[in-house]
Design an enzyme around this catalytic site. Structure first.
Site, PDB file in Angstrom:
ATOM      1  CG  HIS A 188      -1.709   1.244   1.420  1.00 38.24           C
ATOM      2  ND1 HIS A 188      -3.052   1.320   1.131  1.00 38.24           N
ATOM      3  CD2 HIS A 188      -1.359   2.485   1.871  1.00 38.24           C
ATOM      4  CE1 HIS A 188      -3.498   2.535   1.385  1.00 38.24           C
ATOM      5  NE2 HIS A 188      -2.480   3.266   1.838  1.00 38.24           N
ATOM      6  CD  GLU A 189       1.818   3.607   3.753  1.00 35.01           C
ATOM      7  OE1 GLU A 189       2.115   4.653   3.128  1.00 35.01           O
ATOM      8  OE2 GLU A 189       0.809   3.531   4.484  1.00 35.01           O
TER       9      GLU A 189
ATOM     10  CG  HIS B 282       0.326   6.023  -1.012  1.00 34.67           C
ATOM     11  ND1 HIS B 282      -0.794   6.359  -1.742  1.00 34.67           N
ATOM     12  CD2 HIS B 282      -0.133   5.540   0.175  1.00 34.67           C
ATOM     13  CE1 HIS B 282      -1.884   6.080  -1.037  1.00 34.67           C
ATOM     14  NE2 HIS B 282      -1.506   5.577   0.125  1.00 34.67           N
TER      15      HIS B 282
END
Length: 213
Positions: free
Chosen positions: A53-54, A57
Site C-alpha cells: 500500500h505504502e 503511494h
C-alpha cells in the site's frame, strides 16, 4: 529511481510489526497464546497489504518526479494498538510524505488512490488463491494453512482499502474525493462490498459460492 532511506526502512518495519500485532490481537482476543499463533499468519496478509500500500503511494509519487518517503506516526501506532483491544483497528501508523513545491488535485488524487487500489487487487488475489486451494484443504495441512493465510489476507486487505478511502482528515479518501467524486465512489463501493462480504458472509462461504458448493 526507487530509493529508500535507512530511517524509512526502519519506520516501515516498525509499523509493519505493530499493525500485524494489532490485527492478531483483534483475531486472537486477549489470549496471548492465540495472538502469538495467529501473528505469523496475519503478518503475511498485513505485510503484503501494508507495505505494498505504502509502496504504491511512493511509486506513483516518484513516477511524477517527486521525492516520497514513509514516516512513522508514533501516536497513530499507539492508537491502533489501543483500539485493537476493543475489537477493531484504527490503522494509521504513518504515511508516505511527498515533497513537492506544487501539486494539482489530480496528481494528489492519483498518488492517494494508488494505495487502496493495491489493497483491492491484493484482496482479490488472496481470494483467488483461497479458492484454488480450498478443496485440497480438507486433506492437506499445507493447503489448509495456505487457505487460512489467504482468507486472512483477503479480509485484511479489503478492510485496509475501505478504511483508507474514508474521506476523513488526511486519509487517502479525502484527496481522492477532492480530485474525482466518481472514481472515489466506485472505488470505495468495491472496497466496501469486499469488506462487507468478509464480515457478513465469511471468506469460506464466499469461496464455496464461487465454487458452486
Amino acid at each position: 529511481m526507487f530509493k529508500f532511506t535507512a530511517s524509512e526502512v526502519r519506520d516501515l518495519l516498525i509499523a509493519f510489526f505493530v499493525i500485524s500485532l494489532c490485527f492478531a490481537i483483534v483475531n486472537g482476543g486477549r489470549d496471548s497464546n492465540a495472538v502469538l499463533s495467529i501473528l505469523p499468519i496475519v503478518m503475511v496478509g498485513v505485510g503484503a497489504g501494508f507495505i505494498l500500500h505504502e509502496l504504491g503511494h511512493k511509486f506513483v509519487s516518484m513516477k511524477y518526479g517527486y521525492w516520497a518517503e514513509f514516516k512513522l506516526w508514533p501516536q497513530g501506532l499507539i492508537f491502533a494498538l489501543v483500539t485493537s483491544f476493543f475489537g477493531f483497528v484504527f490503522a494509521a501508523p504513518g504515511a508516505v510524505y511527498t515533497y513537492a513545491n506544487y501539486m494539482t488535485d489530480e496528481i494528489n488524487g492519483k498518488i492517494s488512490i494508488a494505495g487502496p487500489i493495491v489493497n483491492i487487487i491484493l484482496a482479490l488475489v488472496f481470494l483467488a488463491l483461497a479458492t484454488s486451494v480450498y478443496q485440497s484443504a480438507f486433506t492437506s495441512s499445507n493447503s489448509l494453512l495456505i487457505f487460512i493465510i489467504c482468507a486472512t489476507g483477503y479480509s485484511v486487505n479489503s478492510f485496509l482499502a475501505v478504511f483508507n478511502l474514508l474521506p476523513i482528515g488526511n486519509l487517502d479518501g479525502s484527496k481522492v474525493l477532492t480530485w474525482n467524486f466518481g472514481i472515489w465512489i466506485v472505488t470505495i463501493a468495491i472496497a466496501g462490498i469486499l469488506t462487507a462480504a468478509s464480515m457478513t458472509i465469511g471468506v469460506e462461504n464466499i469461496v464455496r459460492m464461487i465454487l458452486g458448493m
